[in-house]
Design a protein around this motif. Structure first.
Motif: not given
Ligand code: SF4
Length: 217
Positions: A39-40, A49, A100, A102-103, A112, A119
């Motif tokens: 999902c990331c 994404h 993403c 932040f992944y 993670g 988030r």
């Molecule tokens: S912010 Fe964190 S939980 Fe949301 S998509 Fe990005 S990596 Fe995944």
């Protein structure tokens, strides 16, 4: 009835939802994150994404990461072409490979999130959503008798979840639906059609029209 009234009615419906009943449905289907990262990351078909992030959430992530607006969010790509255009809302920023921003991934492939505590609501509630008009994707298959609670395809579904976690998830789902509808109402109130010159992009959100770097026009 105008669009704003319809959205306000839907928001009232969201506010009246029973957290306990939503938690019952979440417990019945079960969910526990396997940290697979699906999902990331970029989609299997190569699409980047794309997860909605609202202005207040962008600022929270900026505070956490000390990054610029651009590092956190990008204009939602729908409606924007190589020659620019106008679009609605923001998506989490992506890396060059479409994941993403932040992944993160361990050497063994365990996924993670570097901003886990902060988030956005859409991430906190994945793979669930509420089928209310004016709220965002992902929707997925109905998993309760009313067809209101939806679950997107996710390998974490079917795993047991304890009552407290189900209640937390249900409350956050409600909060997300109310937030999305409030954003949509405020966006409609402020929206004025833009005619961006070639090559430029205008993003409309609940705070008005903005440039891709988040500054107001
Ligand atoms: S912010 Fe964190 S939980 Fe949301 S998509 Fe990005 S990596 Fe995944």
């Amino acid at each position: 009835m105008d669009d704003r009234q319809a959205l306000a009615d839907e928001r009232d419906r969201a506010r009246a939802l029973s957290t306990a009943e939503l938690a019952d449905a979440i417990e019945a289907i079960g969910f526990s994150c396997t940290r697979c990262g699906a999902c990331c990351t970029a989609h299997d078909d190569g699409e980047d994404h794309t997860a909605t992030v609202f202005p207040e959430e962008v600022r929270t992530l900026q505070e956490t990461t000390e990054d610029s607006w651009n590092d956190v969010a990008r204009p939602m790509p729908y409606g924007v072409s190589e020659t620019g255009g106008e679009t609605f809302e923001w998506a989490l920023q992506t890396t060059g490979c479409g994941d993403c921003a932040f992944y993160t991934e361990d050497a063994d492939g365990t996924g993670g999130c570097t901003v886990h505590e902060d988030r956005p609501l859409i991430c906190q509630t994945y793979p669930f959503s509420l089928a209310l008009s004016g709220t965002s994707q992902p929707l997925g298959e109905p998993v309760d008798s009313d067809g209101l609670l939806r679950a997107h395809d996710c390998e974490g579904l079917g795993r047991s979840i304890d009552r407290d976690k189900a209640l937390d998830l249900a409350a956050t789902l409600k909060e997300r639906a109310i937030t999305e509808l409030t954003e949509a109402i405020e966006l409609l109130e402020r929206y004025e059609r833009a005619d961006p010159p070639d090559g430029s992009v205008v993003v409309h959100d609940s705070e008005g029209a903005k440039r891709p770097d988040g500054s107001k026009i």
